[in-house]
Design a protein around this motif. Structure first.
Motif, short mmCIF file in Angstrom:
data_model
loop_
_atom_site.label_atom_id
_atom_site.label_comp_id
_atom_site.label_asym_id
_atom_site.label_seq_id
_atom_site.Cartn_x
_atom_site.Cartn_y
_atom_site.Cartn_z
N ARG A 10 0.91 -1.34 0.05
CA ARG A 10 0.07 0.03 0.04
C ARG A 10 0.93 1.48 -0.05
N LYS A 11 0.68 2.21 -0.92
CA LYS A 11 1.35 3.46 -0.99
C LYS A 11 0.26 4.48 -1.45
N SER A 12 0.49 5.65 -1.07
CA SER A 12 -0.28 6.88 -1.72
C SER A 12 -0.18 7.12 -3.15
N VAL A 13 -1.14 6.48 -4.27
CA VAL A 13 -0.98 6.51 -5.51
C VAL A 13 -1.43 7.91 -5.97
N ARG A 14 -0.80 8.74 -6.67
CA ARG A 14 -1.20 9.92 -7.18
C ARG A 14 -1.20 10.29 -8.52
N GLN A 15 -1.35 9.09 -9.31
CA GLN A 15 -1.67 9.20 -10.70
C GLN A 15 -2.17 7.79 -11.10
N PHE A 16 -3.79 7.88 -11.45
CA PHE A 16 -4.21 6.47 -11.65
C PHE A 16 -4.68 6.21 -12.98
N SER A 17 -4.70 5.03 -13.42
CA SER A 17 -5.17 4.84 -14.79
C SER A 17 -6.59 5.06 -15.10
N SER A 18 -6.92 5.33 -16.27
CA SER A 18 -8.37 5.48 -16.38
C SER A 18 -9.37 4.28 -16.34
N LYS A 19 -8.80 2.96 -16.31
CA LYS A 19 -9.50 1.75 -16.26
C LYS A 19 -10.74 1.94 -15.27
N PRO A 20 -11.83 1.51 -15.36
CA PRO A 20 -12.87 1.53 -14.49
C PRO A 20 -12.86 0.66 -13.48
N TYR A 87 7.90 15.54 13.73
CA TYR A 87 6.70 15.59 12.88
C TYR A 87 6.80 16.46 11.67
N ARG A 88 7.27 17.74 11.95
CA ARG A 88 7.50 18.77 10.96
C ARG A 88 8.60 18.46 10.08
N THR A 89 9.58 18.04 10.36
CA THR A 89 10.49 17.49 9.57
C THR A 89 10.20 16.34 8.66
N ARG A 90 9.49 15.32 9.17
CA ARG A 90 8.89 14.01 8.47
C ARG A 90 7.97 14.77 7.40
N ARG A 91 7.14 15.61 7.71
CA ARG A 91 6.13 16.32 6.56
C ARG A 91 7.03 16.78 5.31
N ARG A 92 8.09 17.81 5.82
CA ARG A 92 8.70 18.38 4.86
C ARG A 92 9.63 17.52 3.96
N VAL A 93 10.04 16.57 4.74
CA VAL A 93 11.03 15.41 3.58
C VAL A 93 10.04 14.98 2.88
N VAL A 94 8.99 14.45 3.31
CA VAL A 94 7.90 13.73 2.07
C VAL A 94 7.87 14.64 1.07
N GLY A 95 7.28 15.91 1.33
CA GLY A 95 7.00 16.91 0.39
C GLY A 95 7.74 17.31 -0.43
N GLN A 96 9.18 17.22 -0.05
CA GLN A 96 10.38 17.81 -0.76
C GLN A 96 10.64 16.71 -1.87
N ALA A 97 10.67 15.34 -1.11
CA ALA A 97 10.72 13.98 -2.00
C ALA A 97 9.84 14.20 -3.31
N SER A 208 7.96 6.87 0.49
CA SER A 208 8.14 7.54 1.83
C SER A 208 8.90 6.72 2.86
N GLU A 209 9.54 7.42 3.78
CA GLU A 209 10.27 6.83 4.62
C GLU A 209 9.44 6.51 5.98
N ARG A 210 9.90 5.73 6.84
CA ARG A 210 9.52 5.39 8.27
C ARG A 210 10.48 5.37 9.47
N ALA A 211 10.30 5.98 10.42
CA ALA A 211 11.28 6.02 11.52
C ALA A 211 11.51 4.49 12.01
N TYR A 212 12.67 4.63 12.63
CA TYR A 212 13.10 3.31 13.27
C TYR A 212 12.27 2.97 14.52
#
Ligand SMILES: Cc1cc2nc3c(=O)[nH]c(=O)nc-3n(C[C@H](O)[C@H](O)[C@H](O)COP(=O)(O)O)c2cc1C
Length: 224
Positions: A10-20, A87-97, A208-212
């Protein structure tokens, strides 16, 4: 599919195919997901599922408003205004990535806005879901909703589908409530895009990363 594979794939997908995606598949996912635990078995969630014309109508409606520079006051703060570290850094890191991956430079605010606006097209997914809660509900019931939403995302994996949960929709509380006939005593908490991943889209390579564990777990009483 094993639970671990469903979780790991599972991951957040941000472009989908048009397949219904057919209605029966969505029904099957929800039939299983509804077995989520909830405090007192309240099952505090309601779900609106859109595809085809209703989904296009809503997307057109919101995109039209965006084009005119219109905005609404968000229903709630998605993040605390003064988000602390880590939390702030985690948010910034994933956004920048994400922006690095799709080649949007740090200073390109319109480029970032265009990417953000894709939320309001469900990233091209053929199915959009909205999760609605009675305004009476407390923190505990929002946890219940999260558990239910995760069940949907994992069941989607079993069906070969992907998802993106979307709190971005909280930016359009009036439009969504009106469109979905949500009464005043209920609120649209978040949306979700559901469909088949566009395998070619670079944006879907975001890892996306996860903390140890050491950063967020304390073990007590174990000898190993
Ligand atoms: C409740 C919730 C709301 C989210 N809202 C959005 C959103 O509006 N737009 C978006 O692109 N991603 C959204 N996400 C996805 C997160 O950014 C993502 O889960 C996080 O960066 C970890 O990445 P992963 O889902 O690929 O593992 C949301 C996730 C959750 C759990």
């Amino acid at each position: 599919m094993q639970v671990e594979e469903a979780i790991r794939s599972r991951k957040s997908v941000r472009q989908f195919s048009s397949k219904p995606v057919d209605g029966q598949t969505v029904r099957d996912i929800l039939e299983i997901a509804k077995w989520a635990a909830s405090g007192g078995n309240l099952q505090p969630w309601k779900v609106k599922v859109l595809t085809g014309e209703p989904l296009s109508d809503l997307v057109r409606n919101v995109q039209g408003k965006l084009a005119k520079g219109q905005m609404e006051s968000p229903e709630y703060n998605v993040y605390p205004p003064e988000l602390k570290d880590p939390y702030r850094t985690r948010r910034r890191v994933v956004g920048q990535a994400l922006y690095d991956l799709i080649g949007v430079p740090r200073e390109d605010t319109p480029g970032k806005f265009r990417q953000l606006a894709k939320n309001f097209e469900f990233f091209g997914a053929p199915v959009g879901l909205f999760f609605v809660m009675d305004r009476q509900m407390e923190i505990g019931q929002y946890v219940d909703l999260g558990i239910f939403v995760q069940n949907i995302m994992l069941m989607a994996r079993e069906k070969g589908l992907h998802t993106c949960p979307q709190e971005a929709w909280a930016q359009w509380p009036k439009t969504t409530a009106e469109f979905l006939n949500v009464p005043d005593d209920e609120m649209v908490f978040c949306g979700m895009a559901l469909g088949y991943m566009d395998e070619e889209a670079i944006i879907n390579n975001l890892q996306s990363e996860r903390a140890y564990l050491e950063e967020f777990v304390e073990f007590h009483g174990f000898s190993d």
